[in-house]
Design an enzyme around this catalytic site. Structure first.
Site, mmCIF file in Angstrom:
data_model
loop_
_atom_site.group_PDB
_atom_site.id
_atom_site.type_symbol
_atom_site.label_atom_id
_atom_site.label_comp_id
_atom_site.label_asym_id
_atom_site.label_seq_id
_atom_site.Cartn_x
_atom_site.Cartn_y
_atom_site.Cartn_z
ATOM 1 N N VAL A 52 70.489 47.848 68.939
ATOM 2 C CA VAL A 52 69.291 48.276 68.222
ATOM 3 C C VAL A 52 69.456 48.256 66.698
ATOM 4 C CG1 VAL A 52 69.772 50.768 68.083
ATOM 5 C CG2 VAL A 52 67.412 49.974 68.412
ATOM 6 N N TYR A 53 70.673 48.075 66.200
ATOM 7 C CA TYR A 53 70.880 48.007 64.745
ATOM 8 C C TYR A 53 70.452 46.649 64.220
ATOM 9 C CZ TYR A 53 74.092 51.991 65.502
ATOM 10 O OH TYR A 53 74.668 53.193 65.861
ATOM 11 N N SER A 54 69.462 46.485 63.356
ATOM 12 C CA SER A 54 68.785 47.547 62.625
ATOM 13 C C SER A 54 67.257 47.357 62.728
ATOM 14 C CB SER A 54 69.231 47.533 61.171
ATOM 15 O OG SER A 54 69.186 46.181 60.682
ATOM 16 N N GLY A 63 69.916 43.615 66.730
ATOM 17 C CA GLY A 63 70.996 42.644 66.872
ATOM 18 C C GLY A 63 71.562 42.147 65.564
ATOM 19 N N GLU A 64 70.987 42.587 64.435
ATOM 20 C CA GLU A 64 71.459 42.087 63.139
ATOM 21 C C GLU A 64 72.928 42.454 62.897
ATOM 22 O OE1 GLU A 64 67.153 41.912 63.085
ATOM 23 O OE2 GLU A 64 68.486 43.603 63.538
#
Length: 315
Positions: A52-54, A63-64
């Site tokens: 869930v980031y970000s 997925g970043e």
């Protein structure tokens, strides 16, 4: 550096974890690479992230952070030098949420692709999901372990009763247990972990890797007035600490830091590292200067007087 067993996971780590929530957010790719390089060079290994980031950043879909770690590995970062922990369960918008078997398996495959690796060292339920039977959730994690895609499983944001139920569900079916807990725990916020949850972790030999170890930056001492929060990404999270109790705590930390030749950051983390059951606090940094300060914490030994004063000031 002395390493600690991460519960019954079979993994041993130095007593500090690098939070990947900032990767691709307040730390761009180049900065993130330099942070991971420095962290590994000092003998640390656990990098914690989540699918869930970000998502909270405008234009991000989740997925970043995992992609940045994957790019670091592709650039030449040694996979054997790091332990990668990621999480599943929070809302990934179009990709879904929760702890159903189908979502866990799909989310794990997506995380593996983004990370560019064929296994995750620690795969964690990011948040409890009482809409799904615990048997189903633990079966999904067991399947990933059996397939060699996950080494160990853990939980985050679970209450003591639900964590105990999850352990019992695993034991009844012979599934791998949650061997790690990631709770919200720091010197300014002790109530969520201390008590029944801490006792359970000690009794069941569950490794504890607290998040918000510096209370979103408050315990570094850089936020002491409302004006200090202006324009800061975490202003909303930190503001409620700026009360008489929080400021008295900072004053006590200042005194101890001055006596020991340390910084408030190091004092806050050394206190956490010294707490029963804690394996390694998770701390994020967006600059090498911040990371250098953080990485000195495991080398700071707080004496009994300092620990007692901090306990009293943080009640």
């Amino acid at each position: 550096m002395n390493k600690r067993a991460l519960g019954t996971s079979g993994i041993s780590i130095a007593p500090l974890a690098l939070g990947g929530n900032v990767f691709g957010w307040t730390a761009d790719e180049a900065t993130s690479f330099s942070l991971i390089d420095a962290f590994v060079a000092r003998g640390f290994s656990l990098i914690d992230t989540a699918d869930v980031y970000s998502t909270w950043v405008p234009g991000h879909t989740g997925g970043e952070s995992e992609r940045v770690i994957g790019a670091w590995l592709k650039r030449g970062g040694r996979r054997e030098a790091v332990h990668i922990a990621t999480k599943v369960g929070m809302d990934m918008k179009a990709a879904g949420k929760g702890l159903s078997k189908a979502h866990i398996i799909a989310a794990a495959e997506a995380s593996l692709r983004r990370l560019g690796t064929d296994y995750i060292d620690l795969y964690q339920a990011h948040i409890d999901d009482n809409t799904v039977p615990l048997d189903e959730t633990m079966e999904a994690f067991a399947g990933l372990v059996e397939a060699g895609k996950v080494r160990a499983v853990g939980a985050s944001n679970y209450t003591a009763p639900r964590l105990a139920e999850a352990l019992a569900a695993s034991d009844a079916k012979g599934y791998p247990r949650f061997s790690v807990l990631q709770p919200h725990y720091n010197l300014a916020n002790r109530a969520l972990f201390e008590g029944a949850l801490q006792k359970l972790c000690l009794t069941e030999n569950i490794g504890v890797i607290p998040y918000y170890a510096l209370a979103a930056g408050f315990l570094t001492g850089k936020y002491r007035r409302p004006e200090d929060l202006e324009g800061k990404a975490r202003a909303g999270t930190v503001a409620h600490y700026l009360d008489p109790r929080g400021l008295d705590l900072l004053a006590e930390m200042d005194k101890i830091a001055a006596r020991l030749g340390a910084t408030p950051t190091q004092v806050a983390l050394a206190w956490l590292i010294a707490q029963p059951g804690v394996t390694a606090p998770i701390v994020s940094a967006s600059s090498l200067a911040q990371l250098d300060d953080i990485m000195a914490a495991p080398g700071l030994s707080l004496d009994a007087a300092a620990l007692s004063r901090l306990d009293r000031a943080s009640i």
